[in-house]
Design a protein around this motif. Structure first.
Motif, short mmCIF file in Angstrom:
data_model
loop_
_atom_site.label_atom_id
_atom_site.label_comp_id
_atom_site.label_asym_id
_atom_site.label_seq_id
_atom_site.Cartn_x
_atom_site.Cartn_y
_atom_site.Cartn_z
N ALA A 16 0.64 -1.20 -0.13
CA ALA A 16 -0.19 -0.04 -0.04
C ALA A 16 0.99 1.22 0.08
CB ALA A 16 -1.01 -0.02 1.28
N PHE A 17 0.39 2.43 -0.40
CA PHE A 17 0.97 3.69 -0.36
C PHE A 17 0.93 4.25 1.00
CE2 PHE A 17 0.62 2.84 -4.97
CZ PHE A 17 1.75 3.54 -5.36
N CYS A 18 1.94 4.79 1.63
CA CYS A 18 1.73 5.39 2.57
C CYS A 18 0.94 6.68 2.74
CB CYS A 18 3.21 5.71 3.19
SG CYS A 18 3.29 6.78 4.62
N VAL A 19 0.32 7.31 3.57
CA VAL A 19 -0.40 8.67 3.35
C VAL A 19 0.23 9.72 3.92
CG1 VAL A 19 -2.76 7.32 3.85
CG2 VAL A 19 -1.28 8.26 5.66
N LYS A 20 1.34 9.35 4.17
CA LYS A 20 2.27 10.61 4.67
C LYS A 20 3.35 10.95 3.65
CE LYS A 20 4.62 13.02 8.04
NZ LYS A 20 4.67 13.52 9.48
N CYS A 21 4.04 9.90 3.37
CA CYS A 21 5.16 10.15 2.06
C CYS A 21 5.03 9.68 0.75
CB CYS A 21 6.29 9.46 2.68
SG CYS A 21 6.30 7.53 2.79
N HIS A 22 3.83 8.94 0.69
CA HIS A 22 3.41 8.56 -0.61
C HIS A 22 4.05 7.49 -1.31
CE1 HIS A 22 0.01 11.50 -0.12
NE2 HIS A 22 1.06 12.45 0.20
N THR A 25 4.88 0.69 0.24
CA THR A 25 5.48 0.01 1.20
C THR A 25 5.02 -1.38 1.42
OG1 THR A 25 5.80 -0.19 3.66
CG2 THR A 25 3.88 0.69 3.24
N TYR A 26 5.85 -2.45 1.49
CA TYR A 26 5.09 -3.67 1.69
C TYR A 26 5.04 -4.14 2.95
CZ TYR A 26 6.43 -4.11 -3.34
OH TYR A 26 6.28 -4.05 -4.69
N ALA A 27 5.19 -3.28 3.88
CA ALA A 27 4.82 -3.74 5.38
C ALA A 27 3.82 -2.37 5.94
CB ALA A 27 6.04 -3.74 6.25
N PRO A 28 2.72 -2.44 5.29
CA PRO A 28 1.82 -1.24 5.63
C PRO A 28 1.16 -1.39 6.84
CG PRO A 28 0.80 -2.62 3.81
CD PRO A 28 2.18 -3.09 4.12
N MET A 29 0.81 -0.18 7.70
CA MET A 29 -0.04 -0.49 8.84
C MET A 29 -1.06 0.40 8.71
SD MET A 29 3.63 -0.03 11.44
CE MET A 29 2.79 -0.72 12.72
N ALA A 30 -2.06 -0.30 9.26
CA ALA A 30 -3.52 0.53 9.14
C ALA A 30 -3.48 1.75 10.18
CB ALA A 30 -4.77 -0.18 9.39
N GLY A 41 -16.05 0.89 3.55
CA GLY A 41 -15.26 1.90 4.10
C GLY A 41 -13.84 1.68 3.50
N THR A 42 -12.92 2.81 3.78
CA THR A 42 -11.73 2.89 3.24
C THR A 42 -10.47 2.87 4.39
OG1 THR A 42 -12.30 3.93 1.26
CG2 THR A 42 -9.80 4.21 1.72
N THR A 43 -9.58 1.89 4.17
CA THR A 43 -8.43 1.87 5.32
C THR A 43 -7.33 2.78 4.51
OG1 THR A 43 -9.15 -0.35 5.76
CG2 THR A 43 -6.88 0.46 6.42
N LEU A 44 -6.91 3.82 5.54
CA LEU A 44 -5.59 4.43 5.13
C LEU A 44 -4.37 3.81 5.81
CD1 LEU A 44 -7.03 8.02 5.87
CD2 LEU A 44 -6.84 6.75 3.64
N TRP A 45 -3.33 3.61 5.03
CA TRP A 45 -2.29 2.91 5.38
C TRP A 45 -1.03 3.74 5.48
CZ3 TRP A 45 -3.21 -2.24 6.43
CH2 TRP A 45 -4.28 -2.71 5.97
N ALA A 46 -0.04 3.41 6.44
CA ALA A 46 1.45 4.26 6.35
C ALA A 46 2.59 3.36 6.49
CB ALA A 46 1.18 5.02 7.92
N CYS A 47 3.52 3.69 6.31
CA CYS A 47 4.76 2.83 6.28
C CYS A 47 5.04 2.73 7.57
CB CYS A 47 5.95 3.41 5.59
SG CYS A 47 6.40 4.97 6.10
N PRO A 48 5.96 1.88 8.26
CA PRO A 48 6.17 1.31 9.46
C PRO A 48 7.01 2.88 10.00
CG PRO A 48 6.89 -0.50 8.31
CD PRO A 48 6.50 0.45 7.27
N GLU A 49 7.65 3.48 9.23
CA GLU A 49 8.53 4.65 9.73
C GLU A 49 7.70 6.05 10.26
OE1 GLU A 49 11.46 7.94 7.91
OE2 GLU A 49 11.45 6.04 7.06
N HIS A 50 6.38 6.19 9.38
CA HIS A 50 5.53 7.10 9.59
C HIS A 50 4.28 6.56 10.25
CE1 HIS A 50 7.56 8.83 5.85
NE2 HIS A 50 7.83 9.73 6.80
#
Length: 67
Positions: A16-22, A25-30, A41-50
């Motif tokens: 998924a694409f990170c909502v902060k850095c776009h 990432t292959y390790a997305p976190m909801a 609904g829609t889940t927004l994902w972020a990379c582990p860093e953000h």
């Protein structure tokens, strides 16, 4: 290794694409779930860093009554 491990199709990789850095990432976190009035609904994902920087929002099931 078992025969099933060799003959079954591989599990799909979740990316998924990170909502902060776009960045993909292959390790997305909801981090948030946006409810929709007309469909799922829609889940927004972020990379582990953000993920730690973003304020957590409601996830699926947290907005349901009685939960």
């Amino acid at each position: 290794m078992t025969r099933d491990g060799l003959t079954n199709p591989p599990t799909p990789v979740h990316a998924a694409f990170c909502v902060k850095c776009h960045v993909l990432t292959y390790a997305p976190m909801a981090v948030r779930w946006i409810q929709s009035n007309s469909g799922p609904g829609t889940t927004l994902w972020a990379c582990p860093e953000h993920a730690a920087e973003l304020s957590p929002g409601p996830l699926p099931g947290e907005l349901e009554r009685g939960a």
